[in-house]
Design a protein around this motif. Sequence first.
Motif, PDB file in Angstrom:
ATOM      1  N   ALA A   1      52.579  34.111  97.036  1.00  0.00           N
ATOM      2  CA  ALA A   1      51.631  33.251  96.743  1.00  0.00           C
ATOM      3  C   ALA A   1      51.615  32.322  95.883  1.00  0.00           C
ATOM      4  O   ALA A   1      51.139  31.233  95.965  1.00  0.00           O
ATOM      5  CB  ALA A   1      50.266  34.203  96.424  1.00  0.00           C
ATOM      6  N   PHE A   2      52.319  32.472  94.598  1.00  0.00           N
ATOM      7  CA  PHE A   2      52.702  31.954  93.437  1.00  0.00           C
ATOM      8  C   PHE A   2      53.711  30.666  94.021  1.00  0.00           C
ATOM      9  O   PHE A   2      53.475  29.192  93.737  1.00  0.00           O
ATOM     10  CB  PHE A   2      53.175  32.420  92.554  1.00  0.00           C
ATOM     11  CG  PHE A   2      53.920  31.785  91.310  1.00  0.00           C
ATOM     12  CD1 PHE A   2      52.951  30.596  90.624  1.00  0.00           C
ATOM     13  CD2 PHE A   2      54.937  32.194  90.722  1.00  0.00           C
ATOM     14  CE1 PHE A   2      53.626  29.881  89.636  1.00  0.00           C
ATOM     15  CE2 PHE A   2      55.605  31.279  89.546  1.00  0.00           C
ATOM     16  CZ  PHE A   2      54.790  30.360  89.043  1.00  0.00           C
TER      17      PHE A   2
ATOM     18  N   LEU B   1      60.794  32.069  90.473  1.00  0.00           N
ATOM     19  CA  LEU B   1      59.512  32.137  90.344  1.00  0.00           C
ATOM     20  C   LEU B   1      59.042  33.288  90.557  1.00  0.00           C
ATOM     21  O   LEU B   1      59.327  34.054  91.738  1.00  0.00           O
ATOM     22  CB  LEU B   1      58.912  31.191  91.507  1.00  0.00           C
ATOM     23  CG  LEU B   1      59.309  29.728  91.383  1.00  0.00           C
ATOM     24  CD1 LEU B   1      58.472  28.995  92.723  1.00  0.00           C
ATOM     25  CD2 LEU B   1      58.824  28.982  90.114  1.00  0.00           C
ATOM     26  N   GLU B   2      58.572  34.078  89.664  1.00  0.00           N
ATOM     27  CA  GLU B   2      58.093  35.446  89.630  1.00  0.00           C
ATOM     28  C   GLU B   2      56.508  35.457  89.805  1.00  0.00           C
ATOM     29  O   GLU B   2      55.814  34.804  88.901  1.00  0.00           O
ATOM     30  CB  GLU B   2      58.546  36.147  88.473  1.00  0.00           C
ATOM     31  CG  GLU B   2      59.831  37.136  88.573  1.00  0.00           C
ATOM     32  CD  GLU B   2      59.604  38.238  89.445  1.00  0.00           C
ATOM     33  OE1 GLU B   2      58.643  38.317  90.403  1.00  0.00           O
ATOM     34  OE2 GLU B   2      60.488  39.144  89.622  1.00  0.00           O
ATOM     35  N   ASP B   3      55.827  36.435  90.409  1.00  0.00           N
ATOM     36  CA  ASP B   3      54.413  36.644  90.182  1.00  0.00           C
ATOM     37  C   ASP B   3      54.302  37.173  88.907  1.00  0.00           C
ATOM     38  O   ASP B   3      53.358  36.786  88.249  1.00  0.00           O
ATOM     39  CB  ASP B   3      53.947  37.469  91.205  1.00  0.00           C
ATOM     40  CG  ASP B   3      54.627  38.813  91.633  1.00  0.00           C
ATOM     41  OD1 ASP B   3      55.842  38.531  91.491  1.00  0.00           O
ATOM     42  OD2 ASP B   3      54.166  39.842  92.063  1.00  0.00           O
TER      43      ASP B   3
ATOM     44  N   LEU C   1      53.933  33.651  86.657  1.00  0.00           N
ATOM     45  CA  LEU C   1      52.583  33.517  86.598  1.00  0.00           C
ATOM     46  C   LEU C   1      52.021  34.280  85.570  1.00  0.00           C
ATOM     47  O   LEU C   1      50.897  33.858  85.188  1.00  0.00           O
ATOM     48  CB  LEU C   1      51.961  33.574  88.115  1.00  0.00           C
ATOM     49  CG  LEU C   1      50.475  33.239  88.245  1.00  0.00           C
ATOM     50  CD1 LEU C   1      50.135  31.691  87.722  1.00  0.00           C
ATOM     51  CD2 LEU C   1      50.219  33.426  89.745  1.00  0.00           C
ATOM     52  N   PHE C   2      52.161  35.401  85.672  1.00  0.00           N
ATOM     53  CA  PHE C   2      51.821  36.655  84.785  1.00  0.00           C
ATOM     54  C   PHE C   2      52.952  37.216  84.146  1.00  0.00           C
ATOM     55  O   PHE C   2      53.985  37.183  84.487  1.00  0.00           O
ATOM     56  CB  PHE C   2      51.017  37.689  85.475  1.00  0.00           C
ATOM     57  CG  PHE C   2      49.773  37.174  86.449  1.00  0.00           C
ATOM     58  CD1 PHE C   2      48.860  36.273  85.975  1.00  0.00           C
ATOM     59  CD2 PHE C   2      49.702  37.109  87.945  1.00  0.00           C
ATOM     60  CE1 PHE C   2      47.808  35.599  86.742  1.00  0.00           C
ATOM     61  CE2 PHE C   2      48.949  36.671  88.737  1.00  0.00           C
ATOM     62  CZ  PHE C   2      48.013  35.965  88.096  1.00  0.00           C
TER      63      PHE C   2
ATOM     64  N   VAL D   1      46.309  43.743  90.610  1.00  0.00           N
ATOM     65  CA  VAL D   1      46.534  43.422  91.843  1.00  0.00           C
ATOM     66  C   VAL D   1      45.937  42.012  92.334  1.00  0.00           C
ATOM     67  O   VAL D   1      44.898  41.678  91.665  1.00  0.00           O
ATOM     68  CB  VAL D   1      45.781  44.387  92.785  1.00  0.00           C
ATOM     69  CG1 VAL D   1      46.643  45.780  92.930  1.00  0.00           C
ATOM     70  CG2 VAL D   1      44.295  44.613  92.720  1.00  0.00           C
ATOM     71  N   GLY D   2      46.239  41.431  93.398  1.00  0.00           N
ATOM     72  CA  GLY D   2      45.739  40.390  93.819  1.00  0.00           C
ATOM     73  C   GLY D   2      46.891  39.149  93.576  1.00  0.00           C
ATOM     74  O   GLY D   2      47.728  39.356  92.851  1.00  0.00           O
ATOM     75  N   PHE D   3      46.355  37.910  94.429  1.00  0.00           N
ATOM     76  CA  PHE D   3      47.361  36.698  94.384  1.00  0.00           C
ATOM     77  C   PHE D   3      49.011  37.083  94.455  1.00  0.00           C
ATOM     78  O   PHE D   3      49.670  36.705  93.903  1.00  0.00           O
ATOM     79  CB  PHE D   3      47.004  35.994  93.227  1.00  0.00           C
ATOM     80  CG  PHE D   3      47.539  34.541  93.164  1.00  0.00           C
ATOM     81  CD1 PHE D   3      46.680  33.653  94.035  1.00  0.00           C
ATOM     82  CD2 PHE D   3      48.525  33.840  92.798  1.00  0.00           C
ATOM     83  CE1 PHE D   3      47.006  32.376  94.328  1.00  0.00           C
ATOM     84  CE2 PHE D   3      48.784  32.643  92.741  1.00  0.00           C
ATOM     85  CZ  PHE D   3      48.062  31.700  93.735  1.00  0.00           C
ATOM     86  N   GLY D   4      49.063  38.173  95.559  1.00  0.00           N
ATOM     87  CA  GLY D   4      50.559  38.365  95.704  1.00  0.00           C
ATOM     88  C   GLY D   4      50.917  39.949  95.262  1.00  0.00           C
ATOM     89  O   GLY D   4      51.711  40.517  95.781  1.00  0.00           O
TER      90      GLY D   4
END
Length: 176
Positions: A49-50, A98-100, A128-129, A154-157
């Motif tokens: 998703a990211f 690119l890591e979630d 992202l987080f 949880v969420g967005f991947g």
Amino acid sequence: MIKIHDLFFKPFISKQEIAEAVKKIASQIEEDYQGKTPVFLGVLNGAFAFVAALSKEYTGDCEIEFTKLSSYQGTQSTKAVQSLIGVENLRGRDVIVLEDIVDTGHTLTKIIEILKEEEVASFKIATLFYKPEAYHEAHTLDYIGIKIPNKFIVGFGLDYDGLGRNLPEVYQLKEK
Ligand SMILES: O=P(O)(O)OC[C@H]1O[C@H](OP(=O)(O)OP(=O)(O)O)[C@H](O)[C@@H]1O
Ligand code: HPA
């Protein structure tokens, strides 16, 4: 509040906050990679998703590749990070991982080991987080979207035992 498998989760990060964090990272990368064609290396499954959101915001030239690593079981990280899909053709390239999420950093350490073996020209890490309280590895993170407390999300991947990846916003585990 939502229920996934046996656990309850509460709303934590909105779609808008996520979109702003993605935009911020895209413009920082654009500024740093002017005149270059970086390879975005998404870490499956969570980063799908990211990667999709970031690549739509990024206006420079870029290539997109994926690798698949897995460390989390249920809501716990394990140190045994398995490489399920390897990397190809990264020798001599400028890679941006690119890591979630970067949590304990075990997955990241494994990726860095792989990139060094591949003899990439350079690499940077975008996540992202990020859970600073859980991260115990030495490598500095180059682009950070949102710092969060050491609680399961949880969420967005991100999933809990396979579910929740399709949620457009992020939820945090509700403690009893
Ligand atoms: O910093 P760490 O503690 O290593 O945790 C971060 C990793 O954990 C998650 O992946 P997971 O292993 O759950 O696989 P998935 O992406 O397929 O869900 C996430 O997507 C990161 O890659
Ligand atoms: O908080 C998290 N949620 C889901 N997957 C994860 N992988 C590392 N940390 C997490």
